[in-house]
Each structure stands twice: as C-alpha cells, then as structure tokens.
Design an enzyme around this catalytic site. Structure first.
Site, mmCIF file in Angstrom:
data_model
loop_
_atom_site.group_PDB
_atom_site.id
_atom_site.type_symbol
_atom_site.label_atom_id
_atom_site.label_comp_id
_atom_site.label_asym_id
_atom_site.label_seq_id
_atom_site.Cartn_x
_atom_site.Cartn_y
_atom_site.Cartn_z
ATOM 1 N N ASP A 233 11.001 -2.968 -1.058
ATOM 2 C CA ASP A 233 10.920 -1.551 -0.488
ATOM 3 C C ASP A 233 12.223 -0.817 0.022
ATOM 4 O OD1 ASP A 233 8.211 -1.843 -0.662
ATOM 5 O OD2 ASP A 233 7.740 -2.376 1.553
ATOM 6 N N SER B 57 0.021 -0.123 -8.353
ATOM 7 C CA SER B 57 0.809 -1.260 -7.980
ATOM 8 C C SER B 57 1.284 -0.988 -6.408
ATOM 9 C CB SER B 57 2.122 -1.417 -8.938
ATOM 10 O OG SER B 57 2.760 -0.408 -8.971
ATOM 11 N N HIS B 58 2.021 -1.731 -6.005
ATOM 12 C CA HIS B 58 2.498 -1.753 -4.467
ATOM 13 C C HIS B 58 3.582 -0.519 -4.646
ATOM 14 C CE1 HIS B 58 3.914 -2.748 -0.400
ATOM 15 N NE2 HIS B 58 5.066 -2.487 -0.839
ATOM 16 N N MET B 59 4.521 -0.511 -5.451
ATOM 17 C CA MET B 59 5.754 0.329 -5.292
ATOM 18 C C MET B 59 5.049 1.703 -5.692
ATOM 19 S SD MET B 59 8.313 -1.417 -4.101
ATOM 20 C CE MET B 59 9.796 -0.824 -4.791
#
Length: 250
Positions: free
Chosen positions: A227, A246-248
């Site tokens: 992050d 996805s998370h990013m």
C-alpha cells in the site's frame, strides 16, 4: 499508514514506534519466504528517500440525490444517512480486523521459521510443509519430527515440479474444457479510460527502490503490504497478477 509515515519523516514519531505498529506487515501475508517490514534492513531508510506528503481529506462532494435515486430504483428501502454510515463503518472495521489478524499470523510465521532454523530447515524448505505437518511436533520427538519434515519437503518439492507443468483451462464452459484446453487472447482490464504516458519503474526488491512519484510502477504482484506505493502518487500501476477486483486496483 500514510499519516504515520509523514510524521516519521518529520520526526514527530520514531522508527521503533512506527515498526511496532506496522512492522508485522509483509508483502505476501501468508508467505514464510518473505520478510516482515521490521526484518528488512534499511526498509525505513529507503521509505524516507521518497517524497512523502501529508494526506489530505478529499473535498469532493457526494451526490446524495443521485445515489438516492439509484437506491429507490432498485427497490431498497432504508434511511440514506444510515446507509452511508453503515458503509463507512463496515469498510473501516473490515480493514481493521484484517490488520489486527495479520499481527498474530505474522508472529506465528516467525515462530515456525525459528523452530525450523533450530532443526536445520530454511524458510524456503518450510514453505513446502502444511500446518498439520508442523503441528506434529506435539506428538513426535525431535529426531523423528526432523525426518518427517525432511521426507515431506522432498516429496512436495517433487510434486511442485509436476504441478508447474499442468495446464488448466482459463475459462470453463463445460466438462469438455478439461479434455481440450483452449487458450484465449488476453485482454487487459483498465480501471479507467484514461491514457498515461510516463517513465516506468520496475520494483522487484524492497531493499532497492527509488522515488516513484509520477511514474508507472511495475510489480509482479501487490497485496496490502504494498500500500505504501500509493503514498507517493504514482501515475499508474501494472501488476502481473490480479485483476480489476484485486486489492490494489480498488
């Protein structure tokens, strides 16, 4: 994280305090072969080389009326302000629980690594064991446990080589897709329709990264442990793994 990083840069907090809070994080939350932040030499020194700006709250106004129309159109019935408060708390608490959970998980991984080191096993070798194999220490003596782990690691390393040569269909429409595997032309998922032209920066080692502001960052895979990339405002992000959900990307 970004606020604490800004305070660290401006000497309003110390390395020890910062690492006590975030040191357990690692890129690859469950990966025993990847070092935690507090085990990476000069990790904070490298972060301090980046230009770190104080995070500011967005001034963008929320179009409540437009959202209310969408809510009513879909037959949902609840108080609008209660809904937004619910969403805000749910997202923040979900992330907090994940953050707290990874502390125990990260400590557990280090205990396994320490135990493995005593028995003469590397982190890479330990990554081929299951948690059930590791818990055998409760019922087995040291020498027998060491032999069991050695045999399991060797067998799983051989299996991994076989698995690497197995191909599965990227999309399954029917059972026939397991008989004849078709490969489709890959299409990238773009988060927006914007086009970016900028210098690229490939990050393959946390010990060796430079300023990333306004650059297109290229990375193999990026979980929550990465992050910090966004704290320096890159122009874009390209990952080998992960998609639009996805998370990013989110």
């Amino acid at each position: 994280f970004q606020t604490d990083l800004f305070n660290l840069k401006n000497k309003k907090t110390t390395n020890a305090i910062f690492l006590k809070k975030y040191g357990h994080l690692r890129p690859g939350t469950y990966d025993i072969t990847v070092s935690r932040y507090d085990h990476i030499p000069k990790f904070l020194n490298n972060l301090m080389l980046m230009e770190i700006k104080k995070p500011t709250k967005s001034n963008e106004s929320i179009n409540y009326l437009q959202i209310e129309k969408i809510i009513k159109k879909n037959g949902l019935n609840f108080e609008q302000l209660e809904f937004f408060e619910f969403v805000k708390k749910t997202i923040s608490l979900r992330e907090k629980i994940k953050f707290e959970f990874t502390k125990s998980l990260s400590d557990l991984i280090e205990l396994i690594a320490d135990a493995g080191k005593v028995l003469g096993f590397s982190r890479d070798e330990l990554s081929y064991l299951t948690i059930d194999d590791i818990f055998k220490y409760k019922i087995m003596k040291k020498n027998k446990l060491k032999k069991l782990w050695k045999d399991k690691i060797k067998r799983n390393q051989q299996n991994q080589k076989i698995i690497e040569h197995i191909q599965l269909p990227p999309i399954i429409f029917s059972k026939n897709d397991f008989e004849i595997i078709e490969h489709y032309i890959a299409k990238p998922n773009y988060i927006t329709n914007k086009k970016i032209t900028s210098n690229s920066l490939f990050i393959d080692n946390l010990k060796n990264f430079s300023k990333i502001e306004s650059k297109i960052v290229i990375i193999e895979n990026a979980d929550p442990g990465f992050d910090w990339i966004f704290s320096n405002k890159p122009s874009g992000l390209i990952t080998k793994f992960g998609g639009i959900a996805s998370h990013m990307a989110i």
